[in-house]
Design an enzyme around this catalytic site. Structure first.
Site, mmCIF file in Angstrom:
data_model
loop_
_atom_site.group_PDB
_atom_site.id
_atom_site.type_symbol
_atom_site.label_atom_id
_atom_site.label_comp_id
_atom_site.label_asym_id
_atom_site.label_seq_id
_atom_site.Cartn_x
_atom_site.Cartn_y
_atom_site.Cartn_z
ATOM 1 N N HIS A 131 0.798 -1.236 0.000
ATOM 2 C CA HIS A 131 0.000 0.000 0.000
ATOM 3 C C HIS A 131 0.833 1.290 0.000
ATOM 4 C CE1 HIS A 131 -3.495 -2.478 1.169
ATOM 5 N NE2 HIS A 131 -2.709 -3.041 2.071
HETATM 6 C C1 BDR Z 1 -2.897 0.533 5.460
HETATM 7 O O1 BDR Z 1 -3.043 -0.009 6.768
HETATM 8 C C2 BDR Z 1 -1.797 -0.464 7.245
HETATM 9 O O2 BDR Z 1 -1.935 -1.752 7.733
HETATM 10 C C3 BDR Z 1 -0.817 -0.360 6.119
HETATM 11 O O3 BDR Z 1 0.448 0.038 6.613
HETATM 12 C C4 BDR Z 1 -1.414 0.685 5.207
HETATM 13 O O4 BDR Z 1 -1.012 1.984 5.590
HETATM 14 C C5 BDR Z 1 -3.614 -0.352 4.471
HETATM 15 O O5 BDR Z 1 -4.965 -0.444 4.798
#
Ligand code: BDR
Ligand code: CA
Length: 316
Positions: free
Chosen positions: A245
């Site tokens: 992400h």
């Molecule tokens: C987001 O949530 C976190 O677990 C990850 O680092 C990312 O920023 C994805 O939903």
């Protein structure tokens, strides 16, 4: 020869393996000047996200980057964490030395405000990779900073893709929807990387192998992070690789042509127990409300991983 000025950024983060890769991507990129890293409670509690941010800076050989600890809980809600994805430390995977560098003195929110008031107006980009608590607190405590922020480029939310922590909500927005609401209503220019785009950034075997093939200890650490982190989403979504992400935020700053998107109005659901933290993205413009965010939707995933791999190689 004229030099393009480096973009000044502050990374606000809750590492998290994907946050860690985003920080490394930024530190490896000469187009960006990382003014500091601020930490927030999210994937794991604040003490661990702060420790992890220090660890990543040290891994990059960048003990000069100031790391400030910020909010240890959301504005109004009880903190929700995600050890079930990121492991007990938030950065499970490789065994790395405990950081020896110390946190910078002072609170992350003071650092955000002081930096934005000191630097030229419109010259600093904020890159939130976790819940938006620190950013909201800065905007609330010193409203003059809103007009001085060049742009907020954030990972958060979901449109057609729905949520990942509830059917309706993505983790970062769900953890602190009230902070997100404040940020999206602040009038600051926003670029948003929702699940719709990050779910295209899959850590396939070949992409992880290319990072491991760099043959450096940093490349090996990143490969092990990705292998740890992807297990949960591979099982959940039944596909090869998990979504990487947070590096989408930094990649958009470096190579916006890798992405497609459109300007939309985005509203945050703060109240409903069923859909709290949902990002209501008016992708089709049906409300007639003015756009408050550039929402990313498409990604050249091979180009994205080529960029990450090439930049990680620079650490030697
Ligand atoms: C987001 O949530 C976190 O677990 C990850 O680092 C990312 O920023 C994805 O939903
Ligand atoms: Ca994150």
């Amino acid at each position: 020869m004229t030099m393009t000025p480096r973009k000044k950024i502050i990374i606000d983060t809750d590492p998290g393996q994907d946050d860690a890769v985003a920080i490394l991507l930024a530190l490896a990129s000469p187009e960006l000047e990382v003014l500091g890293v601020t930490t927030v409670a999210g994937n794991v509690p604040l003490a661990l996200t702060s420790r992890n941010a220090l660890m990543v800076c040290e891994l990059a050989g960048r003990r000069d980057i100031p790391v400030y600890a910020g909010a240890d809980r959301p504005l109004l809600k009880t903190l929700v964490t995600a050890e079930f994805v990121h492991g007990k430390t938030g950065l499970d995977g490789p065994t790395l030395p405990e950081p020896t560098m110390a946190l910078a003195k002072g609170h992350a929110v003071d650092f955000l405000i002081d930096t934005l008031m000191r630097e030229d107006s419109g010259s600093v980009i904020l890159c939130p990779l976790g819940p938006l608590t620190n950013i909201a607190l800065a905007l609330a405590r010193e409203p003059r900073v809103a007009a001085r922020i060049e742009r907020i480029v954030l990972m958060g939310g979901g449109g057609f893709e729905g949520g990942n922590i509830t059917p309706a909500a993505e983790f970062n927005i769900y953890v602190d929807p009230h902070a997100a609401d404040l940020v999206f209503r602040s009038g600051v220019a926003i670029t948003m990387a929702p699940l719709d785009v990050t779910h295209q950034a899959l850590t396939t075997r070949a992409r992880v192998a290319a990072i491991r093939a760099l043959g450096t200890s940093l490349g090996e650490a990143v490969a092990q992070w990705l292998e740890f982190f992807e297990r949960f989403d591979e099982q959940k979504y039944g596909q090869e690789g998990g979504p990487l992400h947070d590096p989408c935020v930094i990649a958009w700053l470096l190579r916006p042509e890798l992405f497609t998107g459109r300007d939309c109005h985005v509203a945050i659901e703060t109240a409903s127990p069923l859909t709290q933290g949902m990002t209501v993205i008016d992708w089709w413009g049906v409300t007639g409300q003015a756009a408050n965010a550039h929402v990313l939707g498409g990604l050249d995933a091979d180009g994205f991983y080529a960029l990450i791999t090439e930049r990680l190689a620079r650490f030697g």
